[in-house]
Design a protein around this motif. Structure first.
Motif, mmCIF file in Angstrom:
data_model
loop_
_atom_site.group_PDB
_atom_site.id
_atom_site.type_symbol
_atom_site.label_atom_id
_atom_site.label_comp_id
_atom_site.label_asym_id
_atom_site.label_seq_id
_atom_site.Cartn_x
_atom_site.Cartn_y
_atom_site.Cartn_z
ATOM 1 N N SER A 1 -4.917 3.949 0.752
ATOM 2 C CA SER A 1 -5.400 5.178 0.122
ATOM 3 C C SER A 1 -5.326 6.350 1.080
ATOM 4 C CB SER A 1 -6.848 4.989 -0.339
ATOM 5 O OG SER A 1 -7.686 4.757 0.788
ATOM 6 N N GLY A 2 -5.674 7.531 0.547
ATOM 7 C CA GLY A 2 -5.819 8.699 1.399
ATOM 8 C C GLY A 2 -4.587 9.550 1.542
ATOM 9 N N SER A 3 -3.511 9.228 0.818
ATOM 10 C CA SER A 3 -2.284 10.006 0.939
ATOM 11 C C SER A 3 -2.194 11.043 -0.170
ATOM 12 C CB SER A 3 -1.067 9.083 0.886
ATOM 13 O OG SER A 3 -1.105 8.154 1.939
ATOM 14 N N HIS A 4 -1.130 11.808 -0.163
ATOM 15 C CA HIS A 4 -0.865 12.807 -1.194
ATOM 16 C C HIS A 4 -0.713 12.109 -2.546
ATOM 17 C CE1 HIS A 4 1.315 15.877 -3.472
ATOM 18 N NE2 HIS A 4 0.811 16.752 -2.608
ATOM 19 N N PRO A 5 -1.169 12.748 -3.656
ATOM 20 C CA PRO A 5 -1.082 12.111 -4.973
ATOM 21 C C PRO A 5 0.322 11.620 -5.335
ATOM 22 C CG PRO A 5 -2.484 14.036 -5.100
ATOM 23 C CD PRO A 5 -1.914 14.024 -3.715
ATOM 24 N N VAL A 6 1.359 12.347 -4.944
ATOM 25 C CA VAL A 6 2.722 11.903 -5.258
ATOM 26 C C VAL A 6 3.018 10.566 -4.572
ATOM 27 C CG1 VAL A 6 5.176 12.432 -4.978
ATOM 28 C CG2 VAL A 6 3.574 14.233 -5.662
ATOM 29 N N ILE A 7 2.600 10.445 -3.321
ATOM 30 C CA ILE A 7 2.805 9.192 -2.590
ATOM 31 C C ILE A 7 1.952 8.087 -3.192
ATOM 32 C CG2 ILE A 7 2.548 8.060 -0.353
ATOM 33 C CD1 ILE A 7 3.152 10.731 0.965
ATOM 34 N N GLN A 8 0.732 8.431 -3.602
ATOM 35 C CA GLN A 8 -0.137 7.431 -4.214
ATOM 36 C C GLN A 8 0.470 6.882 -5.493
ATOM 37 O OE1 GLN A 8 -1.906 6.461 -1.810
ATOM 38 N NE2 GLN A 8 -3.927 6.549 -2.738
ATOM 39 N N ARG A 9 1.041 7.776 -6.299
ATOM 40 C CA ARG A 9 1.672 7.310 -7.545
ATOM 41 C C ARG A 9 2.829 6.358 -7.242
ATOM 42 N NH1 ARG A 9 0.231 12.556 -9.536
ATOM 43 N NH2 ARG A 9 2.135 13.501 -8.695
ATOM 44 N N ARG A 10 3.600 6.671 -6.212
ATOM 45 C CA ARG A 10 4.706 5.784 -5.839
ATOM 46 C C ARG A 10 4.191 4.425 -5.389
ATOM 47 N NH1 ARG A 10 8.072 10.156 -2.173
ATOM 48 N NH2 ARG A 10 8.881 11.445 -3.902
ATOM 49 N N ARG A 11 3.092 4.434 -4.646
ATOM 50 C CA ARG A 11 2.529 3.164 -4.181
ATOM 51 C C ARG A 11 1.972 2.346 -5.338
ATOM 52 N NH1 ARG A 11 -0.630 5.224 1.339
ATOM 53 N NH2 ARG A 11 1.280 5.551 2.581
ATOM 54 N N VAL A 12 1.338 3.018 -6.286
ATOM 55 C CA VAL A 12 0.825 2.309 -7.462
ATOM 56 C C VAL A 12 1.975 1.709 -8.257
ATOM 57 C CG1 VAL A 12 -0.323 2.616 -9.694
ATOM 58 C CG2 VAL A 12 -1.310 3.642 -7.628
ATOM 59 N N LEU A 13 3.044 2.474 -8.415
ATOM 60 C CA LEU A 13 4.220 1.967 -9.119
ATOM 61 C C LEU A 13 4.806 0.760 -8.394
ATOM 62 C CD1 LEU A 13 6.234 2.348 -11.451
ATOM 63 C CD2 LEU A 13 7.520 3.911 -9.979
ATOM 64 N N ALA A 14 4.882 0.829 -7.078
ATOM 65 C CA ALA A 14 5.394 -0.305 -6.294
ATOM 66 C C ALA A 14 4.484 -1.521 -6.445
ATOM 67 C CB ALA A 14 5.515 0.089 -4.822
ATOM 68 N N ALA A 15 3.168 -1.290 -6.428
ATOM 69 C CA ALA A 15 2.222 -2.396 -6.608
ATOM 70 C C ALA A 15 2.383 -3.019 -7.979
ATOM 71 C CB ALA A 15 0.789 -1.890 -6.412
ATOM 72 N N GLY A 16 2.555 -2.177 -9.006
ATOM 73 C CA GLY A 16 2.734 -2.695 -10.352
ATOM 74 C C GLY A 16 3.980 -3.550 -10.473
ATOM 75 N N LYS A 17 5.064 -3.125 -9.849
ATOM 76 C CA LYS A 17 6.307 -3.901 -9.899
ATOM 77 C C LYS A 17 6.140 -5.245 -9.193
ATOM 78 C CE LYS A 17 9.453 0.063 -10.222
ATOM 79 N NZ LYS A 17 10.507 0.854 -9.526
ATOM 80 N N LYS A 18 5.452 -5.239 -8.068
ATOM 81 C CA LYS A 18 5.224 -6.490 -7.340
ATOM 82 C C LYS A 18 4.389 -7.471 -8.179
ATOM 83 C CE LYS A 18 5.346 -4.588 -2.615
ATOM 84 N NZ LYS A 18 6.266 -5.545 -1.967
#
Length: 239
Positions: free
Chosen positions: A36-53
């Motif tokens: 956590s703690g990053s820019h919202p755009v980066i957070q969305r990318r991380r959430v998307l990556a987590a969802g794919k995993k």
């Protein structure tokens, strides 16, 4: 397996998205820890990556963190939040009682109206519990209520008003809706929309031992719904 998303503090040398299995009350979850703690755009990318995993590991439903703002990132991954509908319906009778008490309404003598599109097992259970707690219960169904009326009278000696008017539904101290109704104002002192997952759930007290087993920072309703669906907690342990 049910998935679980959890925010974690970023640490040097640690991946921004990491999967691990987690056991809560003997139920296994596949947890995606997201830095956590990053820019919202980066957070969305991380959430998307987590969802794919999670999706690649066979997960189709997930427990989200509290106040999670990135739900829309999960749908393209084939993930959906754990539904709380069954939990809401299991809590309905207790929810009515606590709601009436909070509004300063009489509890035992209150008029409680239930409206549903069909006579399901959840409707039967809720109406039965309400009839045992409240003097006046009204049931609005398109069909199938007559046999339930006879059953309640035969087994418990309680009566049920079937086919109430719109005025009677809107005049009840508590209204329980299993399905959306555009024709009702929902101005009752207590109005429960059991079909609406966005509606705030009532407090769900648990025993101290169960409470201690729940991880912090997760959507409580979704977690309890998942545990209940899996049999990790029972109805009588909730509320």
């Amino acid at each position: 397996m049910v998935g679980l998303l959890a925010w974690t503090e970023p640490r040097r040398g640690r991946r921004s998205v990491q999967l691990q299995e987690q056991v809560i009350l003997r139920m296994r979850f596949l947890t995606a820890e997201i830095a956590s703690g990053s820019h919202p755009v980066i957070q969305r990318r991380r959430v998307l990556a987590a969802g794919k995993k999670l999706h690649r590991r066979g997960v189709s439903q997930v427990v989200l963190p509290e106040d999670f703002p990135y739900t829309e990132q999960l749908a393209p991954c084939g993930l959906r939040p754990v539904s709380t509908l069954s939990l809401r319906r299991a809590l309905a009778a207790d929810w009515v009682r606590s709601g009436l008490a909070e509004q300063g309404q009489p509890v035992a003598g209150a008029r409680v109206a239930v409206a549903a599109a069909a006579l399901t097992g959840e409707v039967v259970r809720t109406v039965t519990e309400l009839c045992l707690r409240h003097r006046y219960v009204l049931l609005d169904l398109p069909y199938g209520g007559e046999e339930l009326c006879r059953q309640l009278r035969r087994e418990y000696g309680v009566s049920l008003l079937l086919g109430p008017s719109k005025e009677q539904l809107e005049g009840a101290e508590a209204l329980v809706l299993f399905d959306r109704r555009q024709d009702l104002s929902l101005g009752n002192p207590v109005a429960l929309r059991l079909f609406d997952e966005e509606a705030e759930l009532p407090p769900v007290p648990l025993s101290p031992s169960l409470e201690e087993a729940l991880p912090p920072g997760v959507n409580r309703g979704q977690l309890l719904a998942a545990l209940r669906e899996a049999g990790a907690i029972r109805n009588e342990q909730i509320g």
